[in-house]
Design a protein around this motif. Structure first.
Motif, PDB file in Angstrom:
ATOM      1  N   LEU A  43       4.190  -7.055  12.780  1.00 25.50           N
ATOM      2  CA  LEU A  43       4.282  -8.415  12.266  1.00 25.50           C
ATOM      3  C   LEU A  43       3.219  -9.285  12.937  1.00 25.50           C
ATOM      4  O   LEU A  43       2.972  -9.162  14.126  1.00 25.50           O
ATOM      5  CB  LEU A  43       5.671  -8.988  12.557  1.00 25.50           C
ATOM      6  CG  LEU A  43       6.848  -8.265  11.916  1.00 25.50           C
ATOM      7  CD1 LEU A  43       8.153  -8.870  12.401  1.00 25.50           C
ATOM      8  CD2 LEU A  43       6.760  -8.345  10.399  1.00 25.50           C
ATOM      9  N   THR A  44       2.608 -10.168  12.186  1.00 27.00           N
ATOM     10  CA  THR A  44       1.620 -11.092  12.731  1.00 27.00           C
ATOM     11  C   THR A  44       2.164 -12.512  12.791  1.00 27.00           C
ATOM     12  O   THR A  44       1.552 -13.391  13.382  1.00 27.00           O
ATOM     13  CB  THR A  44       0.334 -11.097  11.886  1.00 27.00           C
ATOM     14  OG1 THR A  44       0.667 -11.456  10.549  1.00 27.00           O
ATOM     15  CG2 THR A  44      -0.334  -9.730  11.922  1.00 27.00           C
ATOM     16  N   LYS A  45       3.320 -12.714  12.138  1.00 27.45           N
ATOM     17  CA  LYS A  45       3.955 -14.031  12.153  1.00 27.45           C
ATOM     18  C   LYS A  45       5.463 -13.851  12.150  1.00 27.45           C
ATOM     19  O   LYS A  45       5.975 -12.776  11.811  1.00 27.45           O
ATOM     20  CB  LYS A  45       3.511 -14.872  10.961  1.00 27.45           C
ATOM     21  CG  LYS A  45       3.851 -14.244   9.616  1.00 27.45           C
ATOM     22  CD  LYS A  45       3.281 -15.058   8.487  1.00 27.45           C
ATOM     23  CE  LYS A  45       3.586 -14.371   7.151  1.00 27.45           C
ATOM     24  NZ  LYS A  45       3.044 -15.108   6.037  1.00 27.45           N
ATOM     25  N   CYS A  46       6.162 -14.882  12.513  1.00 33.06           N
ATOM     26  CA  CYS A  46       7.625 -14.850  12.593  1.00 33.06           C
ATOM     27  C   CYS A  46       8.210 -14.595  11.205  1.00 33.06           C
ATOM     28  O   CYS A  46       7.791 -15.209  10.217  1.00 33.06           O
ATOM     29  CB  CYS A  46       8.136 -16.161  13.159  1.00 33.06           C
ATOM     30  SG  CYS A  46       9.940 -16.282  13.197  1.00 33.06           S
ATOM     31  N   GLU A  65      10.889 -13.505  21.884  1.00 28.66           N
ATOM     32  CA  GLU A  65      11.322 -14.298  20.743  1.00 28.66           C
ATOM     33  C   GLU A  65      10.171 -15.148  20.214  1.00 28.66           C
ATOM     34  O   GLU A  65       9.150 -15.323  20.879  1.00 28.66           O
ATOM     35  CB  GLU A  65      12.475 -15.213  21.144  1.00 28.66           C
ATOM     36  CG  GLU A  65      12.111 -16.168  22.257  1.00 28.66           C
ATOM     37  CD  GLU A  65      13.286 -16.905  22.849  1.00 28.66           C
ATOM     38  OE1 GLU A  65      13.049 -17.953  23.471  1.00 28.66           O
ATOM     39  OE2 GLU A  65      14.438 -16.453  22.706  1.00 28.66           O
ATOM     40  N   CYS A  66      10.339 -15.671  19.029  1.00 34.95           N
ATOM     41  CA  CYS A  66       9.343 -16.567  18.446  1.00 34.95           C
ATOM     42  C   CYS A  66       9.255 -17.818  19.305  1.00 34.95           C
ATOM     43  O   CYS A  66      10.282 -18.419  19.644  1.00 34.95           O
ATOM     44  CB  CYS A  66       9.759 -16.944  17.022  1.00 34.95           C
ATOM     45  SG  CYS A  66       8.709 -18.221  16.274  1.00 34.95           S
ATOM     46  N   PRO A  67       8.044 -18.243  19.660  1.00 30.16           N
ATOM     47  CA  PRO A  67       7.907 -19.433  20.497  1.00 30.16           C
ATOM     48  C   PRO A  67       8.242 -20.737  19.750  1.00 30.16           C
ATOM     49  O   PRO A  67       8.396 -21.771  20.367  1.00 30.16           O
ATOM     50  CB  PRO A  67       6.438 -19.409  20.915  1.00 30.16           C
ATOM     51  CG  PRO A  67       5.755 -18.627  19.859  1.00 30.16           C
ATOM     52  CD  PRO A  67       6.751 -17.622  19.372  1.00 30.16           C
ATOM     53  N   HIS A  68       8.392 -20.656  18.440  1.00 30.98           N
ATOM     54  CA  HIS A  68       8.662 -21.856  17.652  1.00 30.98           C
ATOM     55  C   HIS A  68      10.140 -21.997  17.282  1.00 30.98           C
ATOM     56  O   HIS A  68      10.750 -23.022  17.530  1.00 30.98           O
ATOM     57  CB  HIS A  68       7.792 -21.855  16.388  1.00 30.98           C
ATOM     58  CG  HIS A  68       7.901 -23.091  15.579  1.00 30.98           C
ATOM     59  ND1 HIS A  68       8.645 -23.164  14.428  1.00 30.98           N
ATOM     60  CD2 HIS A  68       7.373 -24.319  15.755  1.00 30.98           C
ATOM     61  CE1 HIS A  68       8.579 -24.374  13.937  1.00 30.98           C
ATOM     62  NE2 HIS A  68       7.795 -25.094  14.722  1.00 30.98           N
ATOM     63  N   CYS A  69      10.744 -20.950  16.679  1.00 30.06           N
ATOM     64  CA  CYS A  69      12.139 -21.046  16.228  1.00 30.06           C
ATOM     65  C   CYS A  69      13.099 -20.226  17.088  1.00 30.06           C
ATOM     66  O   CYS A  69      14.306 -20.248  16.864  1.00 30.06           O
ATOM     67  CB  CYS A  69      12.272 -20.649  14.768  1.00 30.06           C
ATOM     68  SG  CYS A  69      12.091 -18.871  14.467  1.00 30.06           S
ATOM     69  N   PRO A  98      14.830 -13.841  17.981  1.00 26.99           N
ATOM     70  CA  PRO A  98      14.480 -12.690  18.828  1.00 26.99           C
ATOM     71  C   PRO A  98      13.651 -11.648  18.076  1.00 26.99           C
ATOM     72  O   PRO A  98      13.867 -11.418  16.883  1.00 26.99           O
ATOM     73  CB  PRO A  98      15.846 -12.106  19.216  1.00 26.99           C
ATOM     74  CG  PRO A  98      16.822 -13.204  18.988  1.00 26.99           C
ATOM     75  CD  PRO A  98      16.271 -14.019  17.848  1.00 26.99           C
ATOM     76  N   PHE A  99      12.722 -11.022  18.783  1.00 27.05           N
ATOM     77  CA  PHE A  99      11.904  -9.966  18.175  1.00 27.05           C
ATOM     78  C   PHE A  99      12.787  -8.838  17.659  1.00 27.05           C
ATOM     79  O   PHE A  99      12.483  -8.220  16.637  1.00 27.05           O
ATOM     80  CB  PHE A  99      10.885  -9.412  19.178  1.00 27.05           C
ATOM     81  CG  PHE A  99       9.767 -10.368  19.514  1.00 27.05           C
ATOM     82  CD1 PHE A  99       9.356 -11.354  18.648  1.00 27.05           C
ATOM     83  CD2 PHE A  99       9.106 -10.259  20.721  1.00 27.05           C
ATOM     84  CE1 PHE A  99       8.319 -12.220  18.954  1.00 27.05           C
ATOM     85  CE2 PHE A  99       8.060 -11.113  21.046  1.00 27.05           C
ATOM     86  CZ  PHE A  99       7.673 -12.099  20.164  1.00 27.05           C
ATOM     87  N   ALA A 100      13.882  -8.537  18.342  1.00 29.52           N
ATOM     88  CA  ALA A 100      14.788  -7.461  17.914  1.00 29.52           C
ATOM     89  C   ALA A 100      15.355  -7.747  16.526  1.00 29.52           C
ATOM     90  O   ALA A 100      15.518  -6.828  15.718  1.00 29.52           O
ATOM     91  CB  ALA A 100      15.914  -7.280  18.919  1.00 29.52           C
ATOM     92  N   THR A 101      15.617  -8.999  16.228  1.00 25.27           N
ATOM     93  CA  THR A 101      16.124  -9.369  14.902  1.00 25.27           C
ATOM     94  C   THR A 101      15.028  -9.207  13.857  1.00 25.27           C
ATOM     95  O   THR A 101      15.293  -8.759  12.743  1.00 25.27           O
ATOM     96  CB  THR A 101      16.642 -10.825  14.905  1.00 25.27           C
ATOM     97  OG1 THR A 101      17.658 -10.937  15.897  1.00 25.27           O
ATOM     98  CG2 THR A 101      17.194 -11.227  13.559  1.00 25.27           C
ATOM     99  N   MET A 102      13.801  -9.552  14.229  1.00 30.17           N
ATOM    100  CA  MET A 102      12.678  -9.394  13.297  1.00 30.17           C
ATOM    101  C   MET A 102      12.449  -7.922  12.976  1.00 30.17           C
ATOM    102  O   MET A 102      12.080  -7.591  11.850  1.00 30.17           O
ATOM    103  CB  MET A 102      11.403  -9.977  13.893  1.00 30.17           C
ATOM    104  CG  MET A 102      11.409 -11.455  14.009  1.00 30.17           C
ATOM    105  SD  MET A 102       9.842 -12.002  14.709  1.00 30.17           S
ATOM    106  CE  MET A 102      10.388 -13.451  15.591  1.00 30.17           C
TER     107      MET A 102
END
Length: 65
Positions: free
Chosen positions: A27-30, A47-51, A54-58
């Motif tokens: 992934l390159t974006k959330c 995790e996403c620095p904006h929202c 967690p990366f695990a959810t992505m």
């Protein structure tokens, strides 16, 4: 576009686009807010620095190659 954002964008173009270990597209974006990810060296938390998704959810939303 800031200089750091431009460098991050170029970095993402140079790296692999799939994980050879997990056979997933990188992934390159959330997946939630679509904020572009900073370069990996700046990842402080998993995790996403904006929202703050967690990366695990992505990972559950990633496509197999």
């Amino acid at each position: 576009m800031s200089q750091m954002t431009a460098i991050a964008a170029k970095f993402l173009l140079l790296i692999e686009h799939e994980c050879d270990r997990h056979n997933l597209r990188l992934l390159t974006k959330c997946a939630n807010c679509e904020t572009p990810f900073p370069i990996p060296a700046e990842w402080v938390q998993g995790e996403c620095p904006h929202c703050f998704l967690p990366f695990a959810t992505m990972a559950k939303r990633q496509k197999h190659c």
